[in-house]
Design a protein around this motif. Structure first.
Motif, PDB file in Angstrom:
ATOM      1  N   THR A  59       9.844  -6.060  10.811  1.00 14.28           N
ATOM      2  CA  THR A  59       9.386  -7.370  10.310  1.00 14.28           C
ATOM      3  C   THR A  59       8.015  -7.297   9.638  1.00 14.28           C
ATOM      4  N   GLU A  60       7.288  -6.177   9.829  1.00 18.20           N
ATOM      5  CA  GLU A  60       6.020  -5.990   9.106  1.00 18.20           C
ATOM      6  C   GLU A  60       6.278  -5.350   7.739  1.00 18.20           C
ATOM      7  N   ILE A  61       7.427  -4.655   7.633  1.00 18.83           N
ATOM      8  CA  ILE A  61       7.745  -3.924   6.403  1.00 18.83           C
ATOM      9  C   ILE A  61       8.504  -4.818   5.422  1.00 18.83           C
ATOM     10  N   VAL A  62       9.438  -5.620   5.965  1.00 20.03           N
ATOM     11  CA  VAL A  62      10.214  -6.530   5.104  1.00 20.03           C
ATOM     12  C   VAL A  62      10.269  -7.935   5.701  1.00 20.03           C
ATOM     13  N   ASN A  63      10.380  -8.922   4.820  1.00 17.10           N
ATOM     14  CA  ASN A  63      10.689 -10.288   5.249  1.00 17.10           C
ATOM     15  C   ASN A  63      12.176 -10.516   5.038  1.00 17.10           C
ATOM     16  N   ARG A  64      12.786 -11.218   5.980  1.00 17.91           N
ATOM     17  CA  ARG A  64      14.200 -11.554   5.801  1.00 17.91           C
ATOM     18  C   ARG A  64      14.282 -12.889   5.062  1.00 17.91           C
ATOM     19  N   VAL A  65      14.960 -12.873   3.936  1.00 11.77           N
ATOM     20  CA  VAL A  65      15.054 -14.068   3.091  1.00 11.77           C
ATOM     21  C   VAL A  65      16.223 -14.937   3.566  1.00 11.77           C
ATOM     22  N   ASN A  66      15.959 -16.225   3.750  1.00 11.20           N
ATOM     23  CA  ASN A  66      17.023 -17.115   4.228  1.00 11.20           C
ATOM     24  C   ASN A  66      17.231 -18.330   3.337  1.00 11.20           C
ATOM     25  N   LYS A  67      16.930 -18.199   2.051  1.00  8.94           N
ATOM     26  CA  LYS A  67      17.132 -19.346   1.156  1.00  8.94           C
ATOM     27  C   LYS A  67      18.606 -19.412   0.786  1.00  8.94           C
ATOM     28  N   SER A  68      19.246 -20.553   1.076  1.00  8.89           N
ATOM     29  CA  SER A  68      20.659 -20.626   0.711  1.00  8.89           C
ATOM     30  C   SER A  68      20.822 -21.323  -0.638  1.00  8.89           C
ATOM     31  N   SER A  69      21.933 -20.997  -1.297  1.00  9.96           N
ATOM     32  CA  SER A  69      22.174 -21.564  -2.622  1.00  9.96           C
ATOM     33  C   SER A  69      23.677 -21.646  -2.877  1.00  9.96           C
ATOM     34  N   ASN A  70      24.097 -22.688  -3.580  1.00 11.87           N
ATOM     35  CA  ASN A  70      25.495 -22.743  -4.035  1.00 11.87           C
ATOM     36  C   ASN A  70      25.527 -22.889  -5.564  1.00 11.87           C
ATOM     37  N   SER A  71      24.504 -22.324  -6.196  1.00 11.94           N
ATOM     38  CA  SER A  71      24.372 -22.390  -7.657  1.00 11.94           C
ATOM     39  C   SER A  71      25.625 -21.835  -8.342  1.00 11.94           C
ATOM     40  N   ASP A  72      26.105 -22.551  -9.359  1.00 13.78           N
ATOM     41  CA  ASP A  72      27.281 -22.037 -10.070  1.00 13.78           C
ATOM     42  C   ASP A  72      26.894 -21.343 -11.383  1.00 13.78           C
ATOM     43  N   VAL A  73      25.581 -21.043 -11.526  1.00 13.87           N
ATOM     44  CA  VAL A  73      25.156 -20.287 -12.717  1.00 13.87           C
ATOM     45  C   VAL A  73      24.634 -18.901 -12.344  1.00 13.87           C
ATOM     46  N   LEU A  74      24.611 -18.610 -11.031  1.00 19.88           N
ATOM     47  CA  LEU A  74      24.160 -17.285 -10.584  1.00 19.88           C
ATOM     48  C   LEU A  74      25.372 -16.472 -10.112  1.00 19.88           C
ATOM     49  N   PRO A  75      25.398 -15.156 -10.439  1.00 19.39           N
ATOM     50  CA  PRO A  75      26.534 -14.337 -10.008  1.00 19.39           C
ATOM     51  C   PRO A  75      26.577 -14.181  -8.488  1.00 19.39           C
ATOM     52  N   LYS A  76      27.787 -14.060  -7.964  1.00 14.34           N
ATOM     53  CA  LYS A  76      27.996 -13.912  -6.517  1.00 14.34           C
ATOM     54  C   LYS A  76      28.291 -12.450  -6.192  1.00 14.34           C
ATOM     55  N   VAL A  77      27.685 -11.953  -5.110  1.00 17.42           N
ATOM     56  CA  VAL A  77      27.956 -10.585  -4.651  1.00 17.42           C
ATOM     57  C   VAL A  77      28.631 -10.658  -3.284  1.00 17.42           C
ATOM     58  N   GLU A  78      29.785  -9.990  -3.165  1.00 14.32           N
ATOM     59  CA  GLU A  78      30.488  -9.888  -1.883  1.00 14.32           C
ATOM     60  C   GLU A  78      30.647  -8.416  -1.528  1.00 14.32           C
TER      61      GLU A  78
END
Length: 220
Positions: A59-78
Motif C-alpha cells: 500500500t506504500e508502493i501502489v494505491n488501489r484505484v476504486n473509481k467506478s464507471s459505466n462510460s459507453d465511450v471508453l473501451p472495456k477490458v475483460e
C-alpha cells in the motif's frame, strides 16, 4: 509441395523455440533482478547501483484505484481479452463500447486479475478504459515508478502472496493479505532501468509472437 510445407513447418518450429527461450529468459531475469525471500539485494543488477532495497508495504508502493464507471465511450477490458502471462491484448478492443459498469483505469495504471491469480491476467495499458470483472487497478505512489510496479507484480514474491487464495472453486487473491505484505524496492532511478529493461524484453516477445502467428496464418 511436400518440401515447401516441410520448410514452412521447420520455420514455425524455429520461431516457437525462440519464443519459448525468450519467455524462459524473462522468468530467469524476474527471479534474479528482484530480491528473493526477504533479501534486500537482488542477484543481478545494473552497474552503478549497490544500495540495499527498502522493504515497503504494497500500500506504500501502489494505491488501489476504486473509481467506478459505466462510460459507453471508453473501451472495456475483460479477462478474455488478455493473453495470460503476457500482458497483451488478443484483440482490438477500441470499439468494445457498452455501458457495463467496472473500474475506471488510466494510462500506466496496472490491471491485475485477482480471480484465479494463477491465470496471470495482468495488463499495463497505454490508454484509458474500464476494467470489467475481478480486477484490481493499481496506480504508482510517489515512491515508485509505474513500469517497475508492473514487473513487481510478476515477480515470485508477489505471485506467492497473490496465490495464497481464499475460496476453492473460484480462488481470489486476498487484498488484506497482499496489501499488508512487505516487498523490496530500490531507488527510483534503478526502478526506471528495471522497468525499461523488462519492457524491451516484453516487446521482443510480442514481436516474435506476432511473427509466429503470421507464419501460422501463412501456412493455412
Amino acid at each position: 509441395i511436400g518440401s515447401f510445407f516441410k520448410q514452412l513447418d521447420d520455420t514455425i518450429a524455429l520461431h516457437q523455440r525462440k519464443l519459448a527461450k525468450l519467455k524462459e529468459l524473462k522468468q530467469g531475469y524476474l527471479q534474479k533482478m528482484f530480491p528473493q525471500n526477504g533479501s534486500k539485494f537482488p542477484q543481478l543488477r545494473f552497474s552503478g547501483f549497490a544500495d540495499a532495497w527498502e522493504q515497503r508495504k504494497l500500500t506504500e508502493i501502489v494505491n488501489r484505484v476504486n473509481k467506478s464507471s459505466n462510460s459507453d465511450v471508453l473501451p472495456k477490458v475483460e479477462f478474455e481479452d488478455i493473453v495470460s502471462g503476457e500482458g497483451r491484448l488478443n484483440k482490438d478492443i477500441s470499439s468494445k463500447l457498452d455501458s457495463r459498469k467496472g473500474t475506471l483505469f488510466e494510462s500506466e495504471n496496472i490491471l491485475y486479475g485477482k480471480l484465479r491469480p494463477y491465470l496471470k491476467n495482468w495488463l499495463f495499458p497505454d490508454f484509458e478504459g474500464v476494467a470489467l470483472g475481478d480486477f484490481w487497478v493499481f496506480e504508482a505512489t510517489d515512491v515508485s515508478v509505474p513500469s517497475f510496479d508492473y514487473y513487481l507484480i510478476q515477480s515470485d514474491d508477489y505471485q506467492k502472496v497473490a496465490n495464497d487464495t481464499s475460496g476453492t472453486k473460484m480462488p481470489r487473491s486476498d487484498w488484506k493479505n497482499v496489501s499488508s505484505t512487505d516487498f523490496a524496492i530500490p531507488s527510483k532511478d534503478e526502478q526506471k532501468q528495471i522497468g525499461a529493461f523488462f519492457k524491451q524484453l516484453d516487446d521482443t516477445i510480442t514481436l516474435h509472437q506476432r511473427k509466429l502467428e503470421k507464419l501460422q496464418e501463412l501456412k493455412k
